[in-house]
Structures are given as structure tokens and as C-alpha cells.
Design a protein around this motif. Sequence first.
Motif, PDB file in Angstrom:
ATOM      1  N   THR A  92      27.921 -25.580  -3.000  1.00 49.92           N
ATOM      2  CA  THR A  92      28.845 -25.942  -1.916  1.00 49.92           C
ATOM      3  C   THR A  92      28.377 -27.186  -1.192  1.00 49.92           C
ATOM      4  O   THR A  92      29.168 -28.059  -0.838  1.00 49.92           O
ATOM      5  CB  THR A  92      28.937 -24.766  -0.909  1.00 49.92           C
ATOM      6  OG1 THR A  92      29.242 -23.569  -1.623  1.00 49.92           O
ATOM      7  CG2 THR A  92      29.990 -25.027   0.133  1.00 49.92           C
ATOM      8  N   THR A  93      27.067 -27.262  -0.964  1.00 50.69           N
ATOM      9  CA  THR A  93      26.524 -28.404  -0.218  1.00 50.69           C
ATOM     10  C   THR A  93      26.860 -29.708  -0.928  1.00 50.69           C
ATOM     11  O   THR A  93      27.346 -30.661  -0.297  1.00 50.69           O
ATOM     12  CB  THR A  93      24.989 -28.261  -0.076  1.00 50.69           C
ATOM     13  OG1 THR A  93      24.724 -27.023   0.592  1.00 50.69           O
ATOM     14  CG2 THR A  93      24.395 -29.409   0.708  1.00 50.69           C
ATOM     15  N   HIS A 121      28.893 -24.058   8.889  1.00 49.92           N
ATOM     16  CA  HIS A 121      27.540 -24.161   8.329  1.00 49.92           C
ATOM     17  C   HIS A 121      27.130 -25.637   8.384  1.00 49.92           C
ATOM     18  O   HIS A 121      27.989 -26.524   8.314  1.00 49.92           O
ATOM     19  CB  HIS A 121      27.612 -23.683   6.876  1.00 49.92           C
ATOM     20  CG  HIS A 121      26.306 -23.546   6.176  1.00 49.92           C
ATOM     21  ND1 HIS A 121      25.642 -24.615   5.619  1.00 49.92           N
ATOM     22  CD2 HIS A 121      25.546 -22.465   5.902  1.00 49.92           C
ATOM     23  CE1 HIS A 121      24.536 -24.197   5.030  1.00 49.92           C
ATOM     24  NE2 HIS A 121      24.451 -22.886   5.196  1.00 49.92           N
ATOM     25  N   ASN A 173      29.546 -17.584   7.784  1.00 52.78           N
ATOM     26  CA  ASN A 173      28.352 -16.921   7.247  1.00 52.78           C
ATOM     27  C   ASN A 173      27.571 -16.191   8.332  1.00 52.78           C
ATOM     28  O   ASN A 173      26.609 -15.498   8.027  1.00 52.78           O
ATOM     29  CB  ASN A 173      27.442 -17.926   6.527  1.00 52.78           C
ATOM     30  CG  ASN A 173      26.860 -18.956   7.464  1.00 52.78           C
ATOM     31  OD1 ASN A 173      27.564 -19.499   8.311  1.00 52.78           O
ATOM     32  ND2 ASN A 173      25.583 -19.239   7.342  1.00 52.78           N
ATOM     33  N   ASP A 198      35.592 -24.945   3.053  1.00 48.62           N
ATOM     34  CA  ASP A 198      34.273 -24.487   2.616  1.00 48.62           C
ATOM     35  C   ASP A 198      34.430 -23.005   2.278  1.00 48.62           C
ATOM     36  O   ASP A 198      34.488 -22.155   3.167  1.00 48.62           O
ATOM     37  CB  ASP A 198      33.269 -24.708   3.753  1.00 48.62           C
ATOM     38  CG  ASP A 198      31.937 -24.004   3.487  1.00 48.62           C
ATOM     39  OD1 ASP A 198      31.815 -23.299   2.463  1.00 48.62           O
ATOM     40  OD2 ASP A 198      31.032 -24.147   4.331  1.00 48.62           O
ATOM     41  N   ALA A 200      32.332 -21.043   0.555  1.00 41.51           N
ATOM     42  CA  ALA A 200      31.074 -20.414   0.104  1.00 41.51           C
ATOM     43  C   ALA A 200      31.051 -18.911   0.366  1.00 41.51           C
ATOM     44  O   ALA A 200      30.571 -18.134  -0.466  1.00 41.51           O
ATOM     45  CB  ALA A 200      29.878 -21.084   0.773  1.00 41.51           C
ATOM     46  N   GLN A 201      31.586 -18.486   1.518  1.00 43.62           N
ATOM     47  CA  GLN A 201      31.511 -17.059   1.864  1.00 43.62           C
ATOM     48  C   GLN A 201      32.778 -16.295   1.499  1.00 43.62           C
ATOM     49  O   GLN A 201      32.861 -15.094   1.733  1.00 43.62           O
ATOM     50  CB  GLN A 201      31.223 -16.890   3.368  1.00 43.62           C
ATOM     51  CG  GLN A 201      29.851 -17.373   3.776  1.00 43.62           C
ATOM     52  CD  GLN A 201      28.716 -16.673   3.021  1.00 43.62           C
ATOM     53  OE1 GLN A 201      28.890 -15.568   2.497  1.00 43.62           O
ATOM     54  NE2 GLN A 201      27.570 -17.318   2.941  1.00 43.62           N
ATOM     55  N   SER A 221      29.917 -21.920  -4.191  1.00 41.56           N
ATOM     56  CA  SER A 221      28.628 -21.851  -4.898  1.00 41.56           C
ATOM     57  C   SER A 221      28.599 -20.630  -5.812  1.00 41.56           C
ATOM     58  O   SER A 221      28.990 -19.534  -5.389  1.00 41.56           O
ATOM     59  CB  SER A 221      27.469 -21.677  -3.915  1.00 41.56           C
ATOM     60  OG  SER A 221      27.362 -22.763  -3.045  1.00 41.56           O
ATOM     61  N   HIS A 223      25.869 -19.005  -6.840  1.00 41.98           N
ATOM     62  CA  HIS A 223      24.805 -18.021  -6.561  1.00 41.98           C
ATOM     63  C   HIS A 223      25.189 -16.981  -5.523  1.00 41.98           C
ATOM     64  O   HIS A 223      24.533 -15.951  -5.401  1.00 41.98           O
ATOM     65  CB  HIS A 223      23.511 -18.731  -6.130  1.00 41.98           C
ATOM     66  CG  HIS A 223      23.574 -19.361  -4.773  1.00 41.98           C
ATOM     67  ND1 HIS A 223      23.122 -18.729  -3.651  1.00 41.98           N
ATOM     68  CD2 HIS A 223      24.049 -20.555  -4.354  1.00 41.98           C
ATOM     69  CE1 HIS A 223      23.296 -19.530  -2.599  1.00 41.98           C
ATOM     70  NE2 HIS A 223      23.860 -20.640  -2.998  1.00 41.98           N
ATOM     71  N   LYS A 224      26.236 -17.243  -4.758  1.00 44.48           N
ATOM     72  CA  LYS A 224      26.665 -16.261  -3.751  1.00 44.48           C
ATOM     73  C   LYS A 224      27.680 -15.278  -4.331  1.00 44.48           C
ATOM     74  O   LYS A 224      28.076 -14.334  -3.682  1.00 44.48           O
ATOM     75  CB  LYS A 224      27.275 -16.972  -2.547  1.00 44.48           C
ATOM     76  CG  LYS A 224      26.264 -17.785  -1.747  1.00 44.48           C
ATOM     77  CD  LYS A 224      26.907 -18.398  -0.542  1.00 44.48           C
ATOM     78  CE  LYS A 224      26.041 -19.460   0.099  1.00 44.48           C
ATOM     79  NZ  LYS A 224      24.915 -18.926   0.864  1.00 44.48           N
TER      80      LYS A 224
HETATM   81  N1  PMP Z   1      28.837 -23.009   3.710  1.00 45.98           N
HETATM   82  C1  PMP Z   1      28.644 -21.732   4.032  1.00 45.98           C
HETATM   83  C2  PMP Z   1      29.656 -21.032   4.896  1.00 45.98           C
HETATM   84  C3  PMP Z   1      27.505 -21.067   3.584  1.00 45.98           C
HETATM   85  O1  PMP Z   1      27.303 -19.789   3.926  1.00 45.98           O
HETATM   86  C4  PMP Z   1      26.586 -21.750   2.762  1.00 45.98           C
HETATM   87  C5  PMP Z   1      25.337 -21.065   2.245  1.00 45.98           C
HETATM   88  N2  PMP Z   1      24.633 -20.348   3.210  1.00 45.98           N
HETATM   89  C6  PMP Z   1      26.843 -23.076   2.434  1.00 45.98           C
HETATM   90  C7  PMP Z   1      27.976 -23.674   2.917  1.00 45.98           C
HETATM   91  C8  PMP Z   1      25.921 -23.873   1.567  1.00 45.98           C
HETATM   92  O2  PMP Z   1      25.884 -23.330   0.288  1.00 45.98           O
HETATM   93  P1  PMP Z   1      24.779 -23.805  -0.782  1.00 45.98           P
HETATM   94  O3  PMP Z   1      23.451 -23.689  -0.074  1.00 45.98           O
HETATM   95  O4  PMP Z   1      24.932 -22.855  -1.900  1.00 45.98           O
HETATM   96  O5  PMP Z   1      25.097 -25.213  -1.138  1.00 45.98           O
END
Ligand code: PMP
Length: 405
Positions: A92-93, A121, A173, A198, A200-201, A221, A223-224
Amino acid sequence: MDIDKIRSEFPILARKLYNRPLVYLDNTATSQTPDIVVNEIVRDYTTTKANVHRGVHTLSQEATDLQETARVRIKEWINARSTSEVIFTRGTTESLNLVASSFGGMMLNEGDELILTVMEHHANIVPWQLLRDRIGFSIKVVTINHRGELDLDAYRSMFNERTKLVSVCHASNVLGTINPVKAMIAEAHSHGVPVVIDGAQATPHFRIDVQDLDADFYAFSAHKMYGPTGVGVLYGKEKWLEKMPPYQGGGEMIESVSFEKTTFAELPYKFEAGTPDFIGISALSKAIDFLQRTGIENIAAHEHKLLEYTTRRMLDEIPDVRIFGEASDKCAIISFLVGNIHHYDMGMLLDKLGVAVRTGHHCAQPLMTHFGMEGVARASFAVYNTFEECDAFLDALKRVTAILQ
Ligand code: PMP
């Protein structure tokens, strides 16, 4: 759902910590990985490791097939219009940095405005700030109510002729809040403003349909969502991706190179410089098989029961507990503090009792500042967690509270 059977697919869950069964409640940071994903990684490294796209030889073609089959799988899972809209990143980053740098750089000029929210985040804050410091636009921030829900009236009133872009998380998150992104996107579009999500969650807990949401970009991402580390996706509408300049330069993303001029590859390769983690990408498609086979609605329903059970018992049985985030639409995340106990001490002692929770600012310092806190402890649930584990967590919490208070 047969949770015992699901647990047996995750060998790590049989681990012990300090002679106690591991209770893994840090799923928001990263989920554990089922056999189907690990086996794919082992199989690919054992039989199919070769660089993609460049080779005529069989192994290289097989590796390319694995990657491109995964791209089709992911396109279908998120309902993108075409595989040109599915870009592989490291997470995601990187997806958000790509959008900020390339799309943001194209859309935002000095004096313009970008809308973010207070629950973002750092990955959805810092890339925009880096760009702001180069360009000179301003960042407007949507706040939240006491339940941790976005102030949508404030959001609507932020749009004016200077607003060029919105970037918002689908789910927080820290608070667990699921934002009404479909309505937020419609609002932005009514002002002609594109929206970055975003996700990711969100992707570990519910099915994403990027066309139904009408998202301009959607980042997540692997891995989540029970997949491998080091792989992510950026979905983007083709009409934007076509116009955007490349993010990184290098191999794979070019059509032809000379010292005078370089032309770029077609989508999505224009945004995929260098050797991709095609094995991780293929493993992500296996994580999607796991989500589909288990049923993402079943996963969300189970997690929700764990959330409700644990929240209720914490509020009933732990004196002085404060839970941050009580949105009516919420992922299975409980961020909390008990009395004056420092979140770090709480996390350390819970760990000694076999319970893994996360502590700190959770890469959401502006949100911590909003609550006037430095950090919180966070328990978060996944499909393989059980009610017995919730009980073990609550017992451990009581013991820690008795020791530290
Ligand atoms: N956005 C949110 C809402 C997240 O929870 C996270 C991971 N904690 C990220 C972005 C970043 O994800 P990553 O570290 O897998 O790039």
C-alpha cells in the motif's frame, strides 16, 4: 465455518509463547499466512524461478504466465475493467507514493487543495506532504465525531474550485471505522474531483468492487489479507493511468531507450520498473483463493462476532477501560487504554502471557494527537481467531491490569 480446520491451515498458530499457546491479535499489522500461500512460494522457488517478460526460454515463460494469471485473478477479484488497471507494487505504501508522485504531481498546482482525513495512516499523509513541499498546495483535513466516524458535513463543505484531489482510507487501522467511501467518491465526483482510496484495512474483510465504488485509485497490501509480504496492488482507472507519467524508471517499463529519448511500455508495465516479485504476486492470488473458498462474508461475520463479544466483556469487566472507535460500521479492531497504564507496559505484559497485541501510535500520529494521546494498545481479529482466544486475552488483560494498576 470450521475454525479448527481453518486454523490447521496456519501452522504458526500452533506456536507457543512463554509456554502458553500463542494468541495472535495483531492481524491489523499483518495477518498470518495459510499453507496454500506458503506452498505456492515454495513450489515456485523450487520449480519456476526465472525472470519474467525478458526470456524466450520455458522457465521465463512459465514465470510470466504465473504473474499474468495472478493479474487476471486480482482484476476479477476487485472487478477492475481490465488487467491494464492492475499495477503490482511492494505494498500500500508504494501504491500511495506512486499515486501521490505521479497523479498528484499532474493534478495539483500551487494554491490547490487536497482533502485527507484525520484518521489516515502515515502512508496516506507523508507522500502528499513530500509533494506539497515541492508544489505548494494545501492539505485540508476532515475530522471525526466522538464515535470515530468522519464528519461528512464538514467533508461536503470543503469542496471549492481549488479542490483537486481526495485521498481517504476505506477503513481505519486504529478505530476500525469503515468509511462510506462510495458516497464520498460520488460527492467528490459531483465536483469533478478524483478520489484515491487506501484499502489496506478493507481488502482482508470485505469484497471490493472498484467499479461499483467508482474509485479512481485503490491501494492495498497482500500481507494483510493472508498473502505474502512485499507485494501490493494499485488499481487505477485506465483514463488516468494513460495520462500519468511513470513513477520509477528502469527495466520492464520501457518500449525503447536511447540517450536522446525513451518511450514507455503500455499499461500496466509503464508503472512496473524492475524485476517484480512474481512469486509473491502468484502467492497473492492463492491468498485470494483462500478468501474466496472461506467466503469473505463468512470471515467478516465471524470477526464481527469476536469483536462484539470482546468489546462487551471489556466494557463490562475491565474497570477504567477506554475503547477508541465505536462506529456503527466497524472492522474487528479494538484500540484501548486501561486507566493510567502505559500502552507499552500493557503490550509487554500481555506478550509474556502469550497474547500478541500492538502498541504505540500505529502510524497514525495525527489521530493520536486528536485524542490527546501518545499511543494505544490494539487487539485485532482475523478469521482464525476463536472465542477461547478472546477469553484468554480478557483473562490476560485482567491480570495485567491487576499488576499495573
Ligand atoms: N494504510 C493503512 C490503513 C494501513 O493500516 C497500513 C498498514 N498498517 C498501510 C496503509 C501501509 O501498508 P504497508 O505497510 O503494507 O505498505
